[in-house]
Design an enzyme around this catalytic site. Structure first.
Site, mmCIF file in Angstrom:
data_model
loop_
_atom_site.group_PDB
_atom_site.id
_atom_site.type_symbol
_atom_site.label_atom_id
_atom_site.label_comp_id
_atom_site.label_asym_id
_atom_site.label_seq_id
_atom_site.Cartn_x
_atom_site.Cartn_y
_atom_site.Cartn_z
ATOM 1 N N HIS A 266 12.415 64.368 -65.956
ATOM 2 C CA HIS A 266 12.062 63.935 -64.598
ATOM 3 C C HIS A 266 12.282 62.422 -64.449
ATOM 4 O O HIS A 266 12.991 61.978 -63.547
ATOM 5 C CB HIS A 266 10.600 64.313 -64.326
ATOM 6 C CG HIS A 266 10.116 63.940 -62.956
ATOM 7 N ND1 HIS A 266 10.025 64.846 -61.934
ATOM 8 C CD2 HIS A 266 9.701 62.760 -62.441
ATOM 9 C CE1 HIS A 266 9.585 64.236 -60.842
ATOM 10 N NE2 HIS A 266 9.374 62.968 -61.129
ATOM 11 N N GLU A 267 11.690 61.657 -65.346
ATOM 12 C CA GLU A 267 11.812 60.192 -65.234
ATOM 13 C C GLU A 267 13.254 59.751 -65.480
ATOM 14 O O GLU A 267 13.715 58.765 -64.892
ATOM 15 C CB GLU A 267 10.848 59.483 -66.201
ATOM 16 C CG GLU A 267 9.358 59.806 -65.995
ATOM 17 C CD GLU A 267 8.857 59.607 -64.569
ATOM 18 O OE1 GLU A 267 9.446 58.784 -63.828
ATOM 19 O OE2 GLU A 267 7.893 60.297 -64.166
#
Ligand code: ZN
Length: 524
Positions: A288-289
């Site tokens: 995600h990051e």
């Protein structure tokens, strides 16, 4: 002396760059505070941050900026709507108006109140006591109404319809901070269309899970076996690097709450947390990051500090993280390559697990109370509930005191579950205490954009699944670079998505992708 439009524009850009540098100093201090600052440094850090924020505000509201903007706006430099000067001036004007319209007392009152409200929220959540938080939420809502009313008077430079003069004007004005150009009515339509599809889909997935013996905690038990921390770190860094996160221009560290921050060109930082009994936490958290990080690393460095060097919106930012986390990272092609690697790295945990069983576990769906722990499908209902409730709070239709019962009722209606306490109900998120009203919808917008972008990428990149099966995603990244990243804020989010995919934002791509995935996985 007469200032030519060209000189005025160059001065504006120089000023914007200086503001960008000031913001990046604050971002670096904030990153350091989360990752390495000793607790004893917090008071001094607070003074550093306040000084930088003060300098930024002073320079960003300098009346000279308004004069320079007017000179350029009256010139031919902005004749072409999507030229660099036109886009930069449009967004610089927007930011300048929003900063200068708010009375100083209101800005200070908001800063003071939200700072205290966040502390009260922490205590109220710990005690699961809504009455303790209610007076503070009351104050925040009152101030956000005033803010919305002030900002609603700004003419809307990015839309043909002009400023909003309707019942949604206040909420529209607050949305602008996160998703420029988005309108309440438009989002309500998208979300309603999504909700009517998701509710029955979740029920069907639930029934299939029971049939397959994968209901409740049995569904992802595989992911809670023992995954040694050091190996998780190596594995997740390998995956991050393979999908294109550049560790020469970024880094990954450990924090209590994962985030991504773009310090500037060549320096993008992401964080995660590891738990040896939760494989998914770090792995999908990092993907995600990384998605956020790839966006930051793909913004045009030459435009740093100006709108053309910045992300289009929170929703578009979130689309990049969700695309890598969910569309790619929870898909069969991705794991066709990575699962055999995972089995070698985590031999004890995965030796008796098949690819199918692993895929079922990472795509496990179950209605739950906590938004940040929710799966890819139910997550959107958590957001839609908050979107509806915060509008009702802002308009006054929902008195603050009735929030817990309204919250619980909506969880019952949409997810079929009831919070046992306010700590796991309406007190679970920090957003409202921090004055972030209008922020929640950007999460689901991100999911909608992500599915639409991924569908388009698949149709344009023949053999994308095959590449992912070989562990290759460079062509997908370069597609995203060209469709989204390189444009910065040249286009408003809606236009950006339309140009990239050929259609305005539409939740049917997300519904279709989820339906297809769960038909294949669980035979709905
Ligand atoms: Zn995110």
């Amino acid at each position: 002396m007469l200032t030519t439009a060209q000189t005025a524009y160059e001065t504006l850009v120089a000023k914007a760059r200086e503001l960008g540098l000031l913001s990046s100093c604050s971002a670096l201090l904030a990153w350091d505070e989360q990752t390495s600052m000793p607790t004893g440094g917090s008071t001094h850090r607070g003074e550093q941050m306040a000084l930088l924020a003060g300098l930024h505000h002073e320079r960003a509201t300098d009346p000279k900026i308004g004069e320079l903007l007017s000179i350029v706006e009256a010139s031919d430099l902005v004749a072409q709507a999507d030229s660099a000067p036109a886009a930069n001036v449009r967004e610089l004007r927007r930011a300048f108006e929003r900063r200068t319209r708010l009375p100083r007392e209101l800005v200070e009152e908001l800063a003071r109140t939200t700072s205290l409200a966040q502390q009260e929220w922490i205590a109220a959540r710990r005690e699961s006591s809504f009455p303790r938080f209610a007076p503070w939420l009351e104050k925040v809502v009152r101030l956000k109404r005033q803010e919305g009313d002030c900002l609603a008077t700004i003419p809307d430079s990015g839309s043909q319809t002009g400023g909003s003069h309707n019942e949604n004007a206040r909420y529209d004005a607050l949305l602008e901070d996160y998703e420029p150009g988005a309108k309440t009515a438009e989002l309500a339509g998208l979300f309603q269309a999504l909700k009517v599809e998701l509710v029955p889909l979740i029920r069907q997935i639930g029934e299939a899970s029971v049939r397959l013996g994968r209901a409740g905690s049995a569904g992802d038990q595989i992911l809670r076996r023992t995954y040694p921390l050091e190996r998780q770190k190596v594995f997740v860094e390998a995956a991050a690097s393979a999908v294109g996160f550049d560790f020469e221009r970024g880094r990954l560290d450990v924090t209590a709450h994962p985030f991504c921050t773009g310090i500037g060109p060549g320096d993008t930082r992401i964080t995660t947390r590891y738990d040896q009994h939760q494989f998914g936490d770090a792995f999908f958290g990092v993907l995600h990051e990384v998605g956020h990080g790839l966006y930051e690393q793909g913004l045009p460095a030459e435009h740093f500090g100006t709108p053309l060097g910045e992300a289009a919106s929170l929703g578009v930012h979130e689309s990049q993280s969700r695309l890598w986390e969910n569309a790619v990272g929870r898909g069969r092609p991705f794991w066709s390559y990575w699962f055999p690697v995972a089995r070698r790295v985590f031999y004890e945990a995965l030796r008796d697990v098949s690819l199918d069983a692993f895929l079922a576990a990472v795509n496990h769906v179950t209605p739950s109370l906590i938004r940040v722990q929710a799966d890819e499908v139910t997550y959107n209902l958590h957001i839609i509930i908050r979107f509806e409730l915060e509008q009702a709070l802002l308009s006054g239709d929902l008195p603050v005191g009735e929030l817990p019962s309204a919250w619980n009722q909506k969880y019952g209606e949409t997810l079929g579950i009831a919070p046992g306490s306010d700590a796991v109900g309406c007190l679970q998120d920090i957003h409202w205490s921090a004055g972030l009203v209008g922020y929640f919808p950007t999460y689901t917008l991100g999911n909608i954009y992500a599915a639409q972008l991924f569908a388009r990428a698949k149709s344009e990149l023949e053999g994308l699944d095959g590449s992912l099966e070989r562990g290759q995603s460079a062509e997908l990244l370069s597609w995203l670079r060209s469709a989204v990243h390189r444009h910065g804020q040249c286009y408003r989010p809606r236009t950006l998505i339309e140009r990239a995919t050929g259609a305005p934002p539409d939740p049917s791509y997300l519904v279709a992708a989820l339906r297809q995935k769960y038909e294949e996985l669980f035979g709905l």
